[in-house]
Structures are given as structure tokens and as C-alpha cells.
Design an enzyme around this catalytic site. Structure first.
Site, PDB file in Angstrom:
ATOM      1  N   ASP A  59      -8.803  -5.331  -4.106  1.00 34.00           N
ATOM      2  CA  ASP A  59      -9.817  -4.974  -3.129  1.00 34.00           C
ATOM      3  C   ASP A  59     -10.112  -3.473  -3.164  1.00 34.00           C
ATOM      4  OD1 ASP A  59     -11.360  -5.635  -0.637  1.00 34.00           O
ATOM      5  OD2 ASP A  59      -9.936  -4.227   0.264  1.00 34.00           O
ATOM      6  N   GLU A  93     -12.646  -5.452  -7.503  1.00 39.10           N
ATOM      7  CA  GLU A  93     -13.887  -5.148  -6.810  1.00 39.10           C
ATOM      8  C   GLU A  93     -14.099  -3.640  -6.919  1.00 39.10           C
ATOM      9  OE1 GLU A  93     -15.673  -5.180  -2.247  1.00 39.10           O
ATOM     10  OE2 GLU A  93     -13.629  -4.562  -2.660  1.00 39.10           O
TER      11      GLU A  93
END
Ligand SMILES: [Ca+2]
Ligand SMILES: [Ca+2]
Length: 509
Positions: free
Chosen positions: A222, A266
Site C-alpha cells: 500500500d 500501489e
């Protein structure tokens, strides 16, 4: 040395070298990522809170997912990405309190192990979300830093004790105590860790190894773009390279447990700024491609897809195993169905683009039902619609507001025109023709409201055409012996309905 002795020495050397080469070959074989590059064509992102509730408390959980694995297998996906499952106060759980735990709302460690086992029985991979840019402000490290001036964890966070420092004027700094401030880009409840501290890296390595030992196949990292934000630490020489180094160190440790471990990150940047991050990843979510596909569907613009395809080879110059990670939208974005103004045919066309470009294509849960959703966040994460009466493990932690008209799985499974059966058909095509996963893509024509590309491997070439206009179109083929995959061919002519596609195989002569 006698002649005989020389021979013996030579034999010894050859045997030793043979041993060394065997070990090297064994290691290389074990790190063979071809399963990921060639076989995992479609992944499914589950927002855990909203997917399937096994115990009736309204909240999705791990046992619920296990009970719905047959649904996912029938849809044809090759694996699942789970949003964070670690203990956390929030419903989304992107602020973690204990990285070695399963949040009690979602179940137990035993439930997780059972989910992994059942997924593997069905040939499906499990990818876990890892939030390593920040912890929760309730994490024991941070609680200690907050209350103990001499805490051993002070160096675990990005702190600043110079209250007149110009950094504090601009950056997202939050007051820790009388003298100190801490950095938290996403808010005061998400203090950012100091990734330059080897003790933090070592802790993150342990976390990955812990979950790999539980059978996990890979990780989605993330907020990697924020690993080294400008102004977060006093000295940042090269934010991209430093983030890549962090991922490389994590990968090295992870490979000790599972040599084929898969990393996808990401990194929410444009394609060219993001590409260097392939040095630390197998996959990177292609945000520019996502926007390009939606634009193609809504406006018929194809030049952005063309540019993207022409750039794909650059990923492989950074990492020869680089996988294009395709998606339309995720849990942070307006759902596809809403992005195409709730036009079902356009949503199907978006799926046709997503599922015919090479790489690993991720579907956000509910996309296959044509669920709608616009912000705030809770509304793009509405309960997955299992049954029309709201049963069948449907979650109820929030009311359904934006999907009152969306048909449930139960309805869509028997409706030949449904979004669900369309996704299932396209995923099946992707599983049948491996060039759609790992082939070489080439643009044949990119015009206003029409695009034609080929995806090729040694077994043959798949041609994909998308008619992005509201008028039907006809294409005359020059291909010898085309074999229809999706849509019909009459003689040498392909007729494509408005906002529809055509796929055929060109057999290798
Ligand atoms: Ca539950
Ligand atoms: Ca950071």
C-alpha cells in the site's frame, strides 16, 4: 604430478562444478515466476468488510470468503487480493495495530489458514495487503513513543523535535507531545514509519515471513509512492530508489520462505514515473491505463491506449519478469459502472479491454455485477449483492444506497444479458488463450472510436478489435483462416455491434 593423479584432480573439479551448477539451477528453477507471468491472468480484489458475512454480525469475514470460493472459481479468477485483515479500529483496516494478527471482526488465524488451504485446493492464489508506510496511532510502538520520552521506538517513526523547523510549516506534521511532532500524510491516526531504520525493515521482513509461513502467495504493498515523501525525513537523496531498495530488501527475506513470492505495489503515479519501481516489484497497478480504458469507452479516444502499449516493453528493461497489472478501478475510486454513466454496454466494453490486454487483470469485487458507486468511500464499498432478499451471507454493515437497482448474483446467473455472465465469458477466454496473459501485444490500428491490437505467442495470434462508437461497423479481414472466439465472422467480414468487440484467433501456419 603423475598423469593418473592429474585425471583424478580434473574429475574432482568437474564433480564440484557440477554440484555448484546443480544448486544454482535448482535455485533459479525455484525462483521461476512463470506461474505468475503465464497463468495468473485474472485476480479478484475483495474488500473484506463488504464481501461475505458468515456469522450474521453484518460484517464480512474470512469464513464468509472461504464459503464463497466456489463462486470465485466458477467466475474463473486465478486468485484473490484481500484488503488488510490485521487488527485495526477502522472498517477499512489500513491503519494496523498488530501485523501478526487477524482482526477479530474477520475471524482467527485458523480461519485464515483454512481460507488459504481451500483457495489452494482450487488452484487460486492469495495476495495480502501490506501497509508498511504507516501504522495505526494505536500500534504499541507509537503508544510507547507517545508516552515515553526515552522510547526505543522513537527511531521507528518520522519525528521532528525542532518546533521552529521550516518542515513543520508545510508538511502534514502532527503534535506528539510538548516538544515533538510526527509525520502523517494520511492524517494524525496514521503515523509514518522511518524506513531508513534497519530495525523497521527487519520487522517488516519478519511480518512477511510470518504470513508466507501461513501459505500466502504474495503481497500488495500500500501507498508505496509515500514511502519517502518529500520533507518526511531530513535527508532523502532519491525517493524512488530508496523505496525500491526497501522492496528489494523485503523481497530477499520473503524469498527465503517462498522463492516464488509475488510483489505488486500501489504506486499511484503516471506510467513513466512509476516504471523504475519495477526493480522492486513483479507487478505495478497501471493507473494511467485504467484512465485510458475508461476514456476509450466514454469518448472513443484510443491514442492513450496506443501509447501505453508502446511503452510496455520498457517495464521489461527494468525487470525482465515485469507484469503489467491492469485494472479499471479499485476501492479508492469511482466504480466503473458509475464512471461510464451507468451505461451497461459501455461497462461491458470496459471489461473487454481489461480482459484482453496482457498481464494480470484485477477485478474489484462487484464490478462483475455492474455495481455502481461514487464517493464518499463507504459508497464505493457497498455490500456485495449475493441474493435479492439480502440473504446468502450478504453483509449489512451499511445500508445499500447506490445499488438499489443493481441485480444480485442470484438474478444475474440466469440472465443471458447480465454483466456477471459477460465477465465470466471474458475471463474464460483469458484462461483459454494464454497469449492474452503473457503474449506480446502490438497495435494494428488506433483510430477515432476504433482500436485493433494483436496478442501473440508461439501458439498463435489473438486479434482483438473494439468498436468504440455508437454505430455498428464492418471490418474486412486479410487473415488466413481466422477462428472466431468472441463475435461472428461471415466469410471475410467481421460485423461489430455498437460499443462491442470482436476477438479471433489467427492460427500459426
Ligand atoms: Ca461477520
Ligand atoms: Ca512515508
Amino acid at each position: 604430478m603423475k598423469k593418473q593423479q592429474k585425471w583424478l584432480v580434473w574429475i574432482f573439479v568437474v564433480v564440484c562444478l557440477g554440484g555448484v551448477f546443480s544448486v544454482m539451477a535448482y535455485l533459479a528453477h525455484n525462483r521461476d515466476m512463470s506461474m505468475w507471468t503465464d497463468k495468473v491472468g485474472t485476480m479478484y480484489q475483495i474488500f473484506v468488510y463488504s464481501f461475505a458475512d458468515s456469522d450474521g454480525d453484518g460484517v464480512g469475514d474470512l469464513q464468509g470468503i472461504t464459503q464463497k470460493l466456489d463462486y470465485l472459481q466458477e467466475l474463473g479468477v486465478n486468485g484473490i487480493w484481500l484488503t488488510p485483515i490485521h487488527s485495526s479500529q477502522s472498517y477499512h483496516k489500513y491503519d494496523v495495530e498488530d501485523y501478526y494478527s487477524v482482526d477479530e471482526q474477520f475471524g482467527t488465524l485458523a480461519d485464515f489458514e483454512q481460507l488459504v488451504e481451500e483457495a489452494h485446493k482450487r488452484g487460486m492464489k492469495i495476495v495480502m495487503d501490506m501497509v508498511f508506510n504507516h501504522t495505526s496511532d494505536q500500534h504499541p510502538w507509537f503508544l510507547d513513543v507517545k508516552t515515553n520520552q526515552n522510547s526505543q521506538y522513537r527511531e521507528y517513526y518520522a519525528l521532528n523535535d525542532q518546533s521552529d523547523d521550516e518542515f513543520l510549516l508545510n508538511g502534514p506534521w502532527h503534535k506528539l507531545n510538548q516538544t515533538d511532532y510526527y509525520y502523517g500524510y494520511f492524517g494524525a491516526h496514521m503515523p509514518e514509519v522511518n524506513l531508513d531504520n534497519p530495525l523497521v525493515i527487519s520487522e517488516w521482513q519478519n511480518v512477511l515471513q510470518f504470513w508466507l509461513e501461513k501459505g500466502v502467495d504474495g503481497f500488495r504493498f500500500d501507498a508505496v509512492k509515500h514511502f519517502y515523501n518529500e520533507g518526511e525525513l531530513k535527508i532523502i537523496n532519491d525517493a524512488t530508489q530508496q523505496a525500491v531498495s526497501v522492496l528489494q530488501a523485503l523481497k530477499k527475506a520473503a524469498q527465503k520462505v517462498n522463492p516464488q513470492v509475488y510483489f505488486v505495489s500501489e504506486v499511484w503515479l503516471g506510467t513513466s514515473a512509476m516504471t523504475p519501481y519495477y526493480a522492486g516489484n513483479d507487478g505495478l497497478f497501471q493507473f494511467d491505463l485504467a484512465t485510458s480504458m475508461i476514456r476509450a469507452v466514454n469518448r472513443g479516444e484510443t491514442q492513450y491506449i496506443k501509447e501505453y502499449v508502446e511503452n510496455i516493453q520498457r517495464f521489461k528493461t527494468v525487470n525482465k519478469g515485469a507484469i503489467s497489472t491492469n485494472f479499471l478501478t479499485n476501492h479508492d475510486q469511482t466504480r466503473v459502472m458509475s464512471a461510464v454513466f451507468e451505461d451497461k454496454q459501455r461497462a461491458k466494453l470496459a471489461a473487454n479491454l481489461l480482459l484482453t490486454l496482457p498481464g494480470t487483470s484485477y477485478i474489484y469485487y462487484g464490478e462483475e455485477l455492474g455495481m455502481t458507486g461514487m464517493k464518499p468511500d463507504e459508497r464505493i464499498r457497498e455490500p456485495f449483492l449475493w441474493q435479492t432478499d439480502g440473504n446468502g451471507l450478504q453483509t449489512s454493515w451499511e445500508s445499500i444506497e447506490q445499488n438499489k437497482q443493481t441485480p444480485s448474483v442470484e438474478q444475474q446467473q440466469v440472465d443471458q444479458t447480465s454483466m456477471y455472465l459477460h465477465y465470466k465469458q471474458l475471463i474464460n477466454i483469458r484462461n483459454t488463450y494464454p497469449q492474452l496473459i503473457s503474449g506480446t501485444v502490438e497495435i494494428m490500428k488506433a483510430a477515432d472510436k476504433f482500436i485493433h491490437y494483436t496478442v501473440e505467442n508461439e501458439t498463435g495470434t489473438v486479434h482483438v478489435m473494439h468498436n468504440l462508437s455508437k454505430e455498428a461497423c464492418e471490418v474486412t479481414l486479410t487473415t488466413v483462416n481466422p477462428q472466431g472466439i468472441y463475435g461472428t465472422i461471415e466469410g471475410k467480414t467481421v460485423k461489430i455491434a455498437p460499443l462491442d468487440s470482436h476477438i479471433f484467433l489467427e492460427q500459426t501456419k
